[in-house]
Enzyme design. Structure first.
Site, PDB file in Angstrom:
ATOM      1  N   HIS A 291       0.838  -1.205   0.000  1.00  0.00           N
ATOM      2  CA  HIS A 291       0.000   0.000   0.000  1.00  0.00           C
ATOM      3  C   HIS A 291       0.880   1.266   0.000  1.00  0.00           C
ATOM      4  O   HIS A 291       0.807   2.110   0.896  1.00  0.00           O
ATOM      5  CB  HIS A 291      -0.936   0.014   1.211  1.00  0.00           C
ATOM      6  N   SER A 334     -14.290   0.270   8.789  1.00  0.00           N
ATOM      7  CA  SER A 334     -13.882  -0.926   8.061  1.00  0.00           C
ATOM      8  C   SER A 334     -12.439  -1.307   8.380  1.00  0.00           C
ATOM      9  O   SER A 334     -12.117  -2.497   8.527  1.00  0.00           O
ATOM     10  CB  SER A 334     -14.041  -0.686   6.555  1.00  0.00           C
ATOM     11  N   GLN A 459     -22.930  -1.885  -7.132  1.00  0.00           N
ATOM     12  CA  GLN A 459     -22.924  -1.046  -5.940  1.00  0.00           C
ATOM     13  C   GLN A 459     -23.353  -1.873  -4.736  1.00  0.00           C
ATOM     14  O   GLN A 459     -24.480  -2.354  -4.674  1.00  0.00           O
ATOM     15  CB  GLN A 459     -23.868   0.144  -6.127  1.00  0.00           C
TER      16      GLN A 459
END
EC number: 2.8.2.-
Length: 611
Positions: A291, A334, A459
């Protein structure tokens, strides 16, 4: 013996008289019928001697009982029956009752099966009559042409054959599902806009920031066969994994990416070259660290891609950076749930200005191997948690604030520089999308890079973060911890929706301009064909053209002549006046004689000159 006689008297029938020498009727109809048949067949000269004895109608032969053959009856059959009765008498009472119930149950089961069969036959017969009555009502106008059943069956067969023929023709003419013939707008409900359905509220979007046309129009001339490279900046818990899979598995390319089963990375080569066009997790892996942020990628990607080449031989590449953003509160929750499951991201390098941060510059929030099972309060209380304002930190240039050294400048000044740097980098990126608007993200990517996806994006409204129930106080605390991300997301959402509206309006304008050009082209073709037909008619019949247009004007515009011809063609009064004028001219020519002939020759000469 009394019950049958009473039943016969109640029905008005004489009681059944047994023949002489016949045994009395027993309680079992099957045994009684067989004994009577054997006695009747044993009498000499009887008709039943040559006929097979069969049980009464509706009574079975019994379980595993052999069928009666056309053989002469045996002499000891009556004796066998008597011995069988004595054998049953010797059995215990419980045993006899069980055997008696078994035989009676079998006889009742056979009777029920017979009744069910007859009932179904009666229902089918009734249904047949009902259907015939319905068909007779429907096809009553055709009753005078013969048999009703035959005519109705033929008509029904013809309709079925016609339907099958229409289906075959439709599949031959239009085999695809996107056939224009199947889009019957008059009979179908209007299809909802897939982009509008993503909006949570029905209120109209009101822009807050003023962007220039260059900021809104993102049209990248990406040459996949050249040296251009797409670099995906993957921020944790923003839906980047799903978008990264779309990039390697869901794009229509001349040479698609090769993805093997069981492997995360795919081979995305340019057409005709063994060189990648995509720098992402699923194509090149974490080549610049787990990342990697903006500061790491801008200094690492050129070295990784062209590290083996000489600096003078390196091509002039265009690095197109893309990323995905998410609502800060949902992204924070999250990430907390992901850390609870044992995620640490220890492999992240955090390289800035050529070196990773020290343990004093970037302390750890936990002491063990991971932070699994961490409660939300502990996750929010850690001051060194990189989850706070992660999106701003990963999109900004950390070299402007001294990397991870917090003592270089005051915190307020540092936050301001980081936020402005993140906004500037985001605005000048080739593309960025939002997790909350998947279809709009797909639309803007396709318009930006001129690359189409195979299947539409989906979605997902229910995620792990949405399953976490928090009160207003905790939500306010999370917003305070991520105040820079909240500001950046508001800016990104405004820019994203303005770009989408601008691209949609430009698409509608281009479509309208294209329709206008098509109409002009068709109008020009019509005028061209009309002039050609008019010139051909003049060449074929000059005398007829002279009578229709006696006074030609060489300076007249062809469009004006076309309008005059159309007016003369569809104006009856003008036609009558022309006919009267021609009659007067004809009578004057007859009176003039030879002088008129000279005028006609001069008129013909002038017409030839004009032509």
């Amino acid at each position: 013996m009394a019950l049958p006689a009473l039943a016969a008297r109640a029905l008005g029938r004489p009681p059944l008289q047994l023949e002489q020498g016949a045994p009395a009727r027993t309680t079992c109809p099957r045994r009684h019928s067989r004994v009577e048949a054997e006695l009747a067949a044993s009498r000499p000269g009887s008709v039943a001697a040559s006929v097979r004895a069969s049980p009464p109608r509706g009574v079975s032969l019994g379980f595993n009982s052999p069928p009666l053959q056309d053989e002469p009856p045996k002499a000891f059959s009556f004796l066998a029956g008597a011995l069988r009765a004595r054998f049953f008498a010797l059995l215990p009472r419980g045993r006899r009752r069980r055997m008696h119930n078994l035989r009676r149950r079998w006889d009742l089961g056979s009777l029920c099966r017979a009744l069910l069969t007859r009932g179904l036959a009666a229902v089918g017969h009734s249904l047949k009559h009902v259907l015939s009555a319905i068909f007779s009502k429907i096809f009553s106008p055709f009753s005078s042409f013969g048999n009703m059943d035959e005519k109705s069956n033929k008509l029904l067969l013809a309709l079925v054959m016609l339907f099958l023929f229409a289906v075959i023709v439709l599949q031959y003419v239009c085999p695809g599902t996107e056939c224009q013939l199947l889009r019957l707008q008059a009979f179908s409900s209007p299809v909802p806009d897939p982009y509008r359905s993503e909006d949570e509220n029905s209120s109209r979007f009101v822009p807050r920031y003023n962007f220039s046309r260059g900021d809104l129009l993102r049209k990248v001339d990406f040459d996949i066969k050249g040296d251009d490279l797409i670099v995906f900046l993957h921020i944790q818990k923003t839906g980047g994994t799903t978008f990264g899979r779309h990039l390697v598995r869901n794009i229509q390319l001349e040479q698609p990416c090769e993805c093997r089963v069981g492997q995360k990375k795919c081979t995305c080569h340019r057409p005709g070259k063994r060189e990648t066009w995509l720098f992402s997790r699923f194509s090149t892996g974490w080549s610049c660290g787990l990342h990697a942020d903006w500061t790491e990628l801008t200094s690492c990607v050129p070295a990784v891609v062209d590290g083996k080449r000489d600096a003078r031989l390196r091509p002039s590449r265009n690095f197109h950076y893309i990323t995905i953003l998410r609502d800060p509160v949902s992204r924070y929750l999250s990430e907390w749930r992901h850390v609870q499951r044992g995620a640490t991201w220890k492999a992240s390098l955090h390289v800035c200005d050529g070196r990773p941060p020290t343990s004093e510059e970037l302390p750890s929030c936990y002491t063990g191997d991971d932070w699994s099972g961490c409660p939300l309060k502990e996750f929010m209380d850690c001051p060194y948690n990189l989850a706070n304002n992660r999106q701003v930190r990963m999109l900004s240039d950390l070299t402007l604030v001294g990397c991870y050294n917090l003592s270089v400048m005051p915190e307020k000044q540092r936050n301001k520089i980081l936020l402005e740097s993140a906004k500037s980098n985001l605005k000048h990126m080739a593309f960025f999308g939002l997790t909350e608007f998947q279809r709009k993200t797909q639309y803007l990517f396709e318009k930006t890079f001129n690359m189409n996806f195979i299947s539409p994006f989906t979605q997902y409204n229910t995620t792990r973060a949405s399953s976490v129930e928090i009160n207003e106080e905790i939500q306010k605390r999370i917003e305070e911890l991520n105040f820079l991300d909240m500001e950046l997301y508001s800016y990104a959402k405004d820019l994203f929706l303005q770009r989408y509206q601008f691209m949609r309006q430009k698409e509608h304008q281009d479509a309208r301009r294209k329709r206008q050009e098509q109409r002009k082209f068709l109008k020009g073709r019509f005028l061209q064909t009309h002039f050609q037909s008019q010139s051909q008619g003049q060449n074929q019949s000059p005398g007829q053209n002279l009578s229709q247009n006696p006074n030609p004007n060489p300076n007249q515009n062809p469009t004006q002549s076309l309008s005059q011809n159309l007016t003369q063609r569809f104006n009856p009064n003008l036609i009558q006046k022309e006919s009267r004028g021609r009659q007067k001219q004809g009578s004057g020519r007859k009176q003039s004689g030879s002088s008129g002939s000279n005028g006609t020759n001069d008129y013909t000469g002038s017409v030839e000159t004009w032509r």
